[in-house]
Design a protein around this motif. Structure first.
Motif, short mmCIF file in Angstrom:
data_model
loop_
_atom_site.label_atom_id
_atom_site.label_comp_id
_atom_site.label_asym_id
_atom_site.label_seq_id
_atom_site.Cartn_x
_atom_site.Cartn_y
_atom_site.Cartn_z
N GLU A 1 46.22 63.81 40.99
CA GLU A 1 46.22 62.34 40.96
C GLU A 1 46.79 61.84 39.63
O GLU A 1 47.58 60.89 39.61
CB GLU A 1 44.80 61.80 41.16
CG GLU A 1 44.73 60.28 41.18
CD GLU A 1 43.31 59.75 41.25
OE1 GLU A 1 42.84 59.51 42.37
OE2 GLU A 1 42.67 59.59 40.19
N ALA A 2 46.40 62.49 38.54
CA ALA A 2 46.89 62.10 37.21
C ALA A 2 48.40 62.26 37.13
O ALA A 2 49.10 61.41 36.57
CB ALA A 2 46.20 62.94 36.14
N SER A 3 48.90 63.36 37.67
CA SER A 3 50.34 63.62 37.62
C SER A 3 51.12 62.62 38.47
O SER A 3 52.12 62.06 38.01
CB SER A 3 50.61 65.04 38.12
OG SER A 3 52.00 65.30 38.15
N LEU A 4 50.67 62.36 39.67
CA LEU A 4 51.37 61.44 40.57
C LEU A 4 51.31 60.00 40.06
O LEU A 4 52.23 59.21 40.30
CB LEU A 4 50.80 61.51 41.98
CG LEU A 4 50.91 62.86 42.71
CD1 LEU A 4 50.33 62.76 44.12
CD2 LEU A 4 52.34 63.34 42.77
N GLU B 1 51.69 58.94 37.13
CA GLU B 1 52.77 58.71 36.16
C GLU B 1 54.00 58.12 36.85
O GLU B 1 54.69 57.28 36.27
CB GLU B 1 53.14 60.02 35.46
CG GLU B 1 52.14 60.48 34.43
CD GLU B 1 51.97 59.48 33.29
OE1 GLU B 1 53.00 59.03 32.74
OE2 GLU B 1 50.82 59.14 32.95
N ASP B 2 54.30 58.58 38.06
CA ASP B 2 55.45 58.08 38.81
C ASP B 2 55.07 56.97 39.78
O ASP B 2 55.90 56.49 40.55
CB ASP B 2 56.10 59.22 39.61
CG ASP B 2 56.80 60.23 38.72
OD1 ASP B 2 57.11 59.89 37.57
OD2 ASP B 2 57.05 61.35 39.19
N ASN B 3 53.77 56.59 39.77
CA ASN B 3 53.25 55.58 40.70
C ASN B 3 53.47 56.03 42.15
O ASN B 3 53.87 55.26 43.01
CB ASN B 3 53.92 54.22 40.46
CG ASN B 3 53.08 53.07 41.02
OD1 ASN B 3 51.87 53.21 41.21
ND2 ASN B 3 53.72 51.95 41.30
N ILE B 4 53.16 57.31 42.40
CA ILE B 4 53.33 57.91 43.72
C ILE B 4 51.97 58.10 44.37
O ILE B 4 51.03 58.57 43.74
CB ILE B 4 54.03 59.29 43.61
CG1 ILE B 4 55.37 59.17 42.89
CG2 ILE B 4 54.21 59.92 45.00
CD1 ILE B 4 56.40 58.34 43.57
N ASN B 5 51.90 57.74 45.65
CA ASN B 5 50.68 57.92 46.43
C ASN B 5 50.49 59.41 46.75
O ASN B 5 51.46 60.10 47.07
CB ASN B 5 50.80 57.12 47.73
CG ASN B 5 49.48 56.98 48.47
OD1 ASN B 5 48.78 57.97 48.67
ND2 ASN B 5 49.16 55.76 48.87
N LEU B 6 49.25 59.90 46.67
CA LEU B 6 48.96 61.29 47.00
C LEU B 6 49.44 61.64 48.42
O LEU B 6 49.78 62.79 48.70
CB LEU B 6 47.45 61.56 46.88
CG LEU B 6 46.95 62.97 47.18
CD1 LEU B 6 47.60 63.99 46.27
CD2 LEU B 6 45.43 63.05 47.06
N LYS B 7 49.50 60.65 49.26
CA LYS B 7 49.93 60.85 50.65
C LYS B 7 51.36 61.41 50.70
O LYS B 7 51.69 62.20 51.60
CB LYS B 7 49.88 59.51 51.40
CG LYS B 7 50.12 59.62 52.89
CD LYS B 7 50.02 58.23 53.54
CE LYS B 7 50.36 58.31 55.03
NZ LYS B 7 50.36 56.98 55.67
N VAL B 8 52.21 61.04 49.75
CA VAL B 8 53.59 61.54 49.73
C VAL B 8 53.60 63.06 49.56
O VAL B 8 54.34 63.78 50.25
CB VAL B 8 54.41 60.87 48.60
CG1 VAL B 8 55.79 61.50 48.46
CG2 VAL B 8 54.54 59.37 48.85
#
Length: 594
Positions: free
Chosen positions: A253-256, A258-265
């Motif tokens: 979650e912390a990594s995603l 950064e790019d404002n990416i949903n975990l769902k992706v």
């Protein structure tokens, strides 16, 4: 013995002197950063007092980052020329220490900006001078729930130098200290296996050469398995530590975030690929038939299906092919590629001690640079066009964005590189002179899917598993890593492949596992590039203009928004499926060629 660096022609070596022409210039920038750090310290505790203080702090911060980026990039690229060089090791170490000092001293900026009263911030942002920092400030405020007190932020910044130890140890052990055995090549000559020539051996027509190269590398990693398990565990624990410290639910979650990416992706990618493994199994079954082997082993996977032809592509010929293949992107794009070739942006050939693999790098004030270990083969051609995609993305970003918005997010980083590869693939398929050559290139296209979509997703699933296990309190040993990795190979390659036990040590040689949750972006990037390249070839100028706007946007918007403007919705499961449908059709085309 390998080739020494001083034996390579100057025109095939990058021109790092374009960043610093002397050690005196480099030292001058070290001193300037130190001076600017002393100046920015004065704003600690008073940053929020006025818009002038906020502006002056951000102005100094930007200047510090910009100069230190030159230092960091230059010293590390110098080290990569020959990782055994003690002087360059020392300089890159000094640059890393400076980066830690910068992080520590400037760690007050984010928490103090977060503490500014909303009404005060709105008044401050009325200043014309501060408007250039609006997105930068908005991004900081987005991180407010995960930002700590100034003292805690300072402590985290102080820990960054120690936190990089695992990755640095991995790099020195894998690239500088570990030596692979000698094997006999196709002509019966004794040749030492290296990071640079390993892939070439795996593509050899001689199965014994492939097998011996495969075993020599992984049996060597097996000898160091406990040390590599320690470095990988250290890297995983680092990410878990920082995610917990900042109160994220998990490292992923912390990594995603950064790019404002949903975990769902991320999860969609693994789920969609898992549902489409039958096409991979079918491809491997066809490959087994083409190669006429009783068992398809892991060391057979990279072998071209056509043994009658051997596509040799010298570097100078590769340049001409690339300029023709990228023609759909327009004259301006091509003129920049020519600059890369003519102005020594590229370090072309392998030499003793040189860092393995390939990358595109550079700073805001330099042109992009490309590190290669070029062999006269198709893989090297595609590596070159791939890295040029990164370099052109960086070039356009830096030319069209201010420093703070010139760094595009990693999520979109693989789109430009993969799109270049796909345009090259289409060009070569359309210009194949014989059925054998078309078959060779068709197989190469399928291999790009296998290695960029399927294999990188397998890597992504491995990362997800080991982080989750570590987060649940499991202490992972080398045996655990081997078992997890081996089982994933069984899943992704299926019953048509003999999954050799040596492959269970492959995790130990993958540097991307030290850039947490990076590899899934290769697969998503490939999917996005598949759609964009199709649009460019079918729609022409309108699609090209949108694509160039995407390259020029740098880090000025969030990745998912940037791709939507270019014509791709990465939150839609169907986007990944489109790429896999292309793979499915290519498998059918290959089957028809049998």
């Amino acid at each position: 013995m390998g080739i020494k660096r001083n034996e390579i022609e100057e025109k095939y070596k990058w021109n790092l002197e374009s960043i610093y022409s002397s050690e005196e210039e480099l030292n001058k920038d070290f001193e300037e950063v130190k001076s600017l750090l002393n100046e920015i310290k004065k704003y600690k505790g008073i940053l929020s007092d006025s818009w002038e203080n906020l502006y002056n702090t951000l102005y100094l911060y930007e200047k510090i980052l910009r100069i230190s980026e030159n230092i960091y990039v230059y010293t590390h690229m110098k080290q990569h020329e020959d990782t055994r060089n003690n002087k360059n090791q020392a300089l890159s170490g000094k640059a890393e220490m400076l980066s830690t000092e910068i992080s520590t001293i400037t760690s007050f900026i984010v928490p103090e900006i977060i503490e500014i009263d909303e009404n005060d911030m709105n008044k401050y942002m009325e200043s014309e001078k501060l408007k250039q920092y609006k997105k930068f400030i908005d991004e900081i405020l987005r991180k407010k729930p995960y930002t700590l007190s100034p003292k805690e932020e300072e402590l985290l910044a102080l820990s960054s130098d120690i936190a990089n130890t695992a990755e640095n140890t991995f790099e020195m052990l894998s690239f500088a200290d570990v030596k692979f055995p000698e094997i006999e090549d196709e002509e019966g000559n004794k040749v030492r296996v290296t990071h640079g020539n390993f892939s070439k051996f795996l593509q050899s027509k001689n199965r014994t050469v492939r097998k011996n190269a495969f075993k020599s590398v992984y049996e060597t990693y097996e000898k160091y398995k406990n040390t590599f398990a320690s470095t990988l565990s250290g890297s995983v624990k680092r990410e878990i530590f920082y995610s917990k410290a900042r109160k994220y639910n998990s490292a992923i979650e912390a990594s995603l975030f950064e790019d404002n990416i949903n975990l769902k992706v991320y999860e969609n990618l693994i789920n969609v690929i898992s549902k489409n493994l039958d096409d991979m199994y079918k491809y491997l079954k066809i490959k087994k038939g083409f190669l006429k082997v009783d068992e398809l082993h892991m060391y057979d996977l990279y072998t071209p299906l056509v043994s009658k032809i051997d596509i040799k592509i010298k570097y100078e010929d590769a340049k001409d092919i690339i300029l023709k293949a990228l023609k759909p992107l327009g004259d301006e794009y091509l003129s920049i590629v020519k600059k890369a070739f003519d102005e020594r942006w590229i370090d072309v050939y392998e030499n003793e001690g040189k860092k393995g693999g390939a990358y595109s790098w550079g700073s805001y004030d330099s042109h992009p640079f490309i590190l290669l270990n070029y062999k006269d083969d198709l893989n090297s051609l595609f590596t070159l066009v791939h890295e040029l995609g990164h370099s052109l993305h960086s070039y356009y970003s830096r030319k069209n964005q201010p420093y703070l918005y010139s760094h595009y997010k990693i999520f979109v980083a693989e789109v430009a590189s993969t799109l270049n590869e796909q345009l090259l693939m289409e060009y070569m398929l359309n210009n194949a002179k014989t059925k054998e050559e078309k078959l060779y290139i068709l197989n190469y296209y399928l291999e790009q899917f296998r290695t960029t979509v399927y294999r990188q997703t397998m890597f992504a699933e491995f990362e997800k598993i080991i982080h989750e296990k570590s987060e649940s309190g499991e202490a992972l040993t080398s045996e655990d890593y081997c078992n997890i990795y081996y089982d994933l190979n069984l899943k992704y390659y299926g019953e048509n492949t003999c999954v050799d036990k040596e492959i269970s040590f492959e995790w130990a040689r993958v540097p991307h596992f030290y850039s947490n949750f990076y590899v899934y972006k290769y697969a998503t990037g490939f999917s996005a590039a598949s759609i964009l390249s199709h649009k460019i070839l079918s729609e022409g100028k309108e699609a090209v203009d949108k694509y160039l706007d995407f390259l020029k946007s740098g880090g000025s918007d969030y990745p998912l928004n940037q791709l939507k403007k270019a014509g791709v919705d990465m939150e839609d499961e169907g986007t990944i499926q489109i790429a896999l449908d292309i793979f499915k059709n290519l498998v059918k085309e290959l089957e028809n060629e049998m």
